[in-house]
Design a protein around this motif. Structure first.
Motif, PDB file in Angstrom:
ATOM      1  N   ASN A 294     -27.957  34.601  46.344  1.00  0.00           N
ATOM      2  CA  ASN A 294     -28.282  35.540  47.410  1.00  0.00           C
ATOM      3  C   ASN A 294     -27.772  34.983  48.730  1.00  0.00           C
ATOM      4  O   ASN A 294     -27.839  33.771  48.974  1.00  0.00           O
ATOM      5  N   VAL A 295     -27.299  35.861  49.591  1.00  0.00           N
ATOM      6  CA  VAL A 295     -26.667  35.441  50.838  1.00  0.00           C
ATOM      7  C   VAL A 295     -27.473  35.865  52.058  1.00  0.00           C
ATOM      8  O   VAL A 295     -27.592  35.121  53.028  1.00  0.00           O
ATOM      9  N   GLU A 296     -28.078  37.063  51.980  1.00  0.00           N
ATOM     10  CA  GLU A 296     -28.733  37.590  53.182  1.00  0.00           C
ATOM     11  C   GLU A 296     -29.778  38.621  52.819  1.00  0.00           C
ATOM     12  O   GLU A 296     -29.538  39.506  51.983  1.00  0.00           O
ATOM     13  N   GLY A 297     -30.952  38.515  53.431  1.00  0.00           N
ATOM     14  CA  GLY A 297     -31.971  39.539  53.331  1.00  0.00           C
ATOM     15  C   GLY A 297     -32.660  39.638  51.974  1.00  0.00           C
ATOM     16  O   GLY A 297     -32.275  38.996  51.003  1.00  0.00           O
ATOM     17  N   LEU A 298     -33.700  40.461  51.927  1.00  0.00           N
ATOM     18  CA  LEU A 298     -34.355  40.788  50.666  1.00  0.00           C
ATOM     19  C   LEU A 298     -33.322  41.451  49.772  1.00  0.00           C
ATOM     20  O   LEU A 298     -32.680  42.426  50.156  1.00  0.00           O
ATOM     21  N   ASN A 299     -33.129  40.922  48.579  1.00  0.00           N
ATOM     22  CA  ASN A 299     -32.132  41.469  47.667  1.00  0.00           C
ATOM     23  C   ASN A 299     -32.802  42.345  46.618  1.00  0.00           C
ATOM     24  O   ASN A 299     -33.772  41.928  45.982  1.00  0.00           O
ATOM     25  N   VAL A 300     -32.263  43.540  46.444  1.00  0.00           N
ATOM     26  CA  VAL A 300     -32.757  44.468  45.429  1.00  0.00           C
ATOM     27  C   VAL A 300     -31.559  44.954  44.625  1.00  0.00           C
ATOM     28  O   VAL A 300     -30.570  45.434  45.189  1.00  0.00           O
TER      29      VAL A 300
ATOM     30  N   VAL B   8     -34.936  24.267  37.665  1.00  0.00           N
ATOM     31  CA  VAL B   8     -36.251  24.525  37.080  1.00  0.00           C
ATOM     32  C   VAL B   8     -36.626  25.985  37.323  1.00  0.00           C
ATOM     33  O   VAL B   8     -36.615  26.464  38.450  1.00  0.00           O
ATOM     34  N   TRP B   9     -36.921  26.704  36.238  1.00  0.00           N
ATOM     35  CA  TRP B   9     -37.476  28.049  36.339  1.00  0.00           C
ATOM     36  C   TRP B   9     -38.964  27.967  36.039  1.00  0.00           C
ATOM     37  O   TRP B   9     -39.370  27.285  35.109  1.00  0.00           O
ATOM     38  N   ARG B  10     -39.771  28.676  36.811  1.00  0.00           N
ATOM     39  CA  ARG B  10     -41.196  28.721  36.550  1.00  0.00           C
ATOM     40  C   ARG B  10     -41.664  30.164  36.566  1.00  0.00           C
ATOM     41  O   ARG B  10     -41.189  30.977  37.358  1.00  0.00           O
ATOM     42  N   SER B  11     -42.606  30.469  35.707  1.00  0.00           N
ATOM     43  CA  SER B  11     -43.144  31.823  35.609  1.00  0.00           C
ATOM     44  C   SER B  11     -44.527  31.873  36.244  1.00  0.00           C
ATOM     45  O   SER B  11     -45.309  30.926  36.131  1.00  0.00           O
ATOM     46  N   GLY B  12     -44.816  32.988  36.898  1.00  0.00           N
ATOM     47  CA  GLY B  12     -46.097  33.120  37.569  1.00  0.00           C
ATOM     48  C   GLY B  12     -46.737  34.472  37.354  1.00  0.00           C
ATOM     49  O   GLY B  12     -46.255  35.302  36.573  1.00  0.00           O
ATOM     50  N   ASP B  13     -47.848  34.697  38.062  1.00  0.00           N
ATOM     51  CA  ASP B  13     -48.613  35.930  37.932  1.00  0.00           C
ATOM     52  C   ASP B  13     -48.970  36.421  39.332  1.00  0.00           C
ATOM     53  O   ASP B  13     -49.298  35.618  40.213  1.00  0.00           O
ATOM     54  N   LYS B  14     -48.923  37.745  39.545  1.00  0.00           N
ATOM     55  CA  LYS B  14     -49.208  38.280  40.879  1.00  0.00           C
ATOM     56  C   LYS B  14     -50.703  38.440  41.148  1.00  0.00           C
ATOM     57  O   LYS B  14     -51.112  38.695  42.289  1.00  0.00           O
ATOM     58  N   GLY B  15     -51.511  38.262  40.088  1.00  0.00           N
ATOM     59  CA  GLY B  15     -52.948  38.368  40.286  1.00  0.00           C
ATOM     60  C   GLY B  15     -53.339  39.724  40.837  1.00  0.00           C
ATOM     61  O   GLY B  15     -52.830  40.757  40.411  1.00  0.00           O
ATOM     62  N   ASP B  16     -54.226  39.734  41.854  1.00  0.00           N
ATOM     63  CA  ASP B  16     -54.682  41.003  42.414  1.00  0.00           C
ATOM     64  C   ASP B  16     -53.971  41.347  43.716  1.00  0.00           C
ATOM     65  O   ASP B  16     -54.443  42.192  44.488  1.00  0.00           O
ATOM     66  N   LEU B  17     -52.831  40.702  43.987  1.00  0.00           N
ATOM     67  CA  LEU B  17     -52.064  41.056  45.173  1.00  0.00           C
ATOM     68  C   LEU B  17     -51.507  42.474  45.037  1.00  0.00           C
ATOM     69  O   LEU B  17     -51.148  42.918  43.954  1.00  0.00           O
ATOM     70  N   THR B  18     -51.441  43.186  46.140  1.00  0.00           N
ATOM     71  CA  THR B  18     -50.894  44.537  46.128  1.00  0.00           C
ATOM     72  C   THR B  18     -49.370  44.492  46.065  1.00  0.00           C
ATOM     73  O   THR B  18     -48.743  43.452  46.324  1.00  0.00           O
ATOM     74  N   GLY B  19     -48.785  45.640  45.753  1.00  0.00           N
ATOM     75  CA  GLY B  19     -47.339  45.712  45.735  1.00  0.00           C
ATOM     76  C   GLY B  19     -46.733  45.375  47.085  1.00  0.00           C
ATOM     77  O   GLY B  19     -45.706  44.691  47.174  1.00  0.00           O
ATOM     78  N   ALA B  20     -47.368  45.829  48.166  1.00  0.00           N
ATOM     79  CA  ALA B  20     -46.874  45.535  49.515  1.00  0.00           C
ATOM     80  C   ALA B  20     -46.911  44.038  49.794  1.00  0.00           C
ATOM     81  O   ALA B  20     -45.991  43.484  50.416  1.00  0.00           O
ATOM     82  N   GLN B  21     -47.963  43.355  49.343  1.00  0.00           N
ATOM     83  CA  GLN B  21     -48.050  41.902  49.529  1.00  0.00           C
ATOM     84  C   GLN B  21     -46.969  41.183  48.720  1.00  0.00           C
ATOM     85  O   GLN B  21     -46.388  40.199  49.190  1.00  0.00           O
ATOM     86  N   ILE B  22     -46.692  41.666  47.518  1.00  0.00           N
ATOM     87  CA  ILE B  22     -45.664  41.045  46.689  1.00  0.00           C
ATOM     88  C   ILE B  22     -44.287  41.206  47.343  1.00  0.00           C
ATOM     89  O   ILE B  22     -43.483  40.263  47.385  1.00  0.00           O
ATOM     90  N   VAL B  23     -43.991  42.389  47.862  1.00  0.00           N
ATOM     91  CA  VAL B  23     -42.708  42.603  48.545  1.00  0.00           C
ATOM     92  C   VAL B  23     -42.571  41.643  49.716  1.00  0.00           C
ATOM     93  O   VAL B  23     -41.507  41.035  49.928  1.00  0.00           O
ATOM     94  N   LYS B  24     -43.640  41.465  50.465  1.00  0.00           N
ATOM     95  CA  LYS B  24     -43.595  40.537  51.607  1.00  0.00           C
ATOM     96  C   LYS B  24     -43.433  39.095  51.124  1.00  0.00           C
ATOM     97  O   LYS B  24     -42.679  38.314  51.720  1.00  0.00           O
ATOM     98  N   ALA B  25     -44.137  38.730  50.039  1.00  0.00           N
ATOM     99  CA  ALA B  25     -44.035  37.369  49.498  1.00  0.00           C
ATOM    100  C   ALA B  25     -42.611  37.073  49.041  1.00  0.00           C
ATOM    101  O   ALA B  25     -42.100  35.958  49.235  1.00  0.00           O
ATOM    102  N   ILE B  26     -41.957  38.067  48.450  1.00  0.00           N
ATOM    103  CA  ILE B  26     -40.571  37.868  48.012  1.00  0.00           C
ATOM    104  C   ILE B  26     -39.656  37.758  49.224  1.00  0.00           C
ATOM    105  O   ILE B  26     -38.769  36.894  49.278  1.00  0.00           O
ATOM    106  N   HIS B  27     -39.871  38.616  50.215  1.00  0.00           N
ATOM    107  CA  HIS B  27     -39.032  38.611  51.416  1.00  0.00           C
ATOM    108  C   HIS B  27     -39.132  37.290  52.164  1.00  0.00           C
ATOM    109  O   HIS B  27     -38.132  36.746  52.640  1.00  0.00           O
ATOM    110  N   ASP B  28     -40.352  36.745  52.261  1.00  0.00           N
ATOM    111  CA  ASP B  28     -40.585  35.554  53.084  1.00  0.00           C
ATOM    112  C   ASP B  28     -40.556  34.257  52.303  1.00  0.00           C
ATOM    113  O   ASP B  28     -40.477  33.174  52.900  1.00  0.00           O
TER     114      ASP B  28
END
Length: 315
Positions: free
Chosen positions: A216-222, A62-82
């Motif tokens: 993905n195997v390890e860590g935040l992937n970029v 299942v793929w789902r699409s979302g929206d970041k709303g008013d979160l900052t870029g730093a919050q989005i990076v953390k959300a992806i990492h965690d």
């Protein structure tokens, strides 16, 4: 060796044809630190990014699409990492010209190393994904070069010429936009696949239309993924486009998939005519926004009720 790229010995002539491993120094640009990524996300317009979540291993796809709303870029990076999400930032040429130039310079270096190589219609996207994210088995229409920058990921590559892994009719359907890029997959095919572990500083390009999937195997992937065409790739597109039209709309079973010779050039001309006359229209992909990220717990997504979801428009 170029400023940004170095193709493995003997591989330069194969780029834009088959599988090639590349060493790169794109991280030296400073464009891919947490701070740089956060700044980039902050300036990205809604119509040029995608935020997605996916199922875990062993569950229904299942793929789902979302929206970041008013979160900052730093919050989005953390959300992806965690968490369990990934973000795709598209159209560098419009939003981030410095990233666009970086990839353009890299391709220029590759072409300088192989005067016979001619690439065009290059489109690059930045992918930022969670440590356990994955991309399902699928095929792409153009060639792909995956420039890996952070974390570790495993790419599974399957035989592009196998009528089991990718039947002609299936590839025709993808090219005609009858379906998304995902195609039928059997886990037993992994026994025949090539598994490539990508680490920062490595890039990988593979055979045209070769089915693949990514774990993905390890860590935040970029990573940066670049789609591109060559004259040969464009001819294959034209041949399969016309073959698909013949099969579906003329009741004719195509007898050849050759991309060289008069027959191939004739099919390319037919494909161009079909497009110009508007005889076929691809399936419109509708992405509904079904989640946001919890501001108080960035590892969690917040479901949007079905009657409150909205269609995400992409430019």
């Amino acid at each position: 060796m170029g400023r940004w790229t170095q193709v493995a010995e003997g591989g330069a002539d194969n780029f834009g044809k088959g599988q090639v491993s590349i060493q790169h120094k794109l991280n030296d640009s400073g464009f891919f630190t947490d701070e740089a990524l956060a700044e980039l996300i902050d300036k990205y317009p809604r119509e040029y990014y995608m935020l997605n979540t996916m199922t875990k291993v062993g569950e229904e796809k299942v793929w789902r699409s979302g929206d970041k709303g008013d979160l900052t870029g730093a919050q989005i990076v953390k959300a992806i990492h965690d968490g369990q999400v990934w973000m795709c930032l598209r159209r560098f040429d419009v939003v981030a010209p410095e990233y666009h130039q970086l990839i353009d310079d890299s391709f220029e270096e590759l072409e300088e190393g192989n005067p016979k190589l001619k690439t065009f219609k290059r489109e690059s996207s930045l992918l930022i994904s969670s440590p356990t994210a994955r991309v399902f088995y699928h095929t792409d229409i153009p060639f792909i070069c995956l420039w890996h920058l952070r974390g570790k990921k495993r790419v599974w590559l399957y035989d592009a010429d196998s009528k089991t892994h990718l039947p002609d009719k299936t590839l025709e359907g993808v090219i005609l936009r009858e379906t998304e890029e995902e195609v039928a997959y059997d886990a037993n095919w992994d026994n025949e696949a090539q598994s490539v572990l990508l680490e920062p500083g490595q890039a990988l390009s593979w055979e045209l239309n070769a089915p693949h999937r990514v774990d993905n195997v390890e860590g935040l992937n970029v990573s940066i993924t670049t789609e591109f065409f060559t004259p040969e790739a464009q001819r294959k597109y034209g041949v399969f486009y016309t073959n698909g039209y013949m099969r579906r709309h003329m009741g004719i079973e195509p007898k050849s998939t050759k991309t060289d010779g008069l027959g191939a050039y004739a099919k390319c001309a037919v494909a161009l005519g079909i497009k110009k006359l508007g005889l076929l229209k691809g399936k419109e992909r509708k992405m509904m926004c079904s989640f946001t990220i919890d501001k108080d717990d960035l590892t969690k997504i917040v479901d949007i009720p079905a009657n409150e979801q909205w269609e995400i428009k992409q430019a």
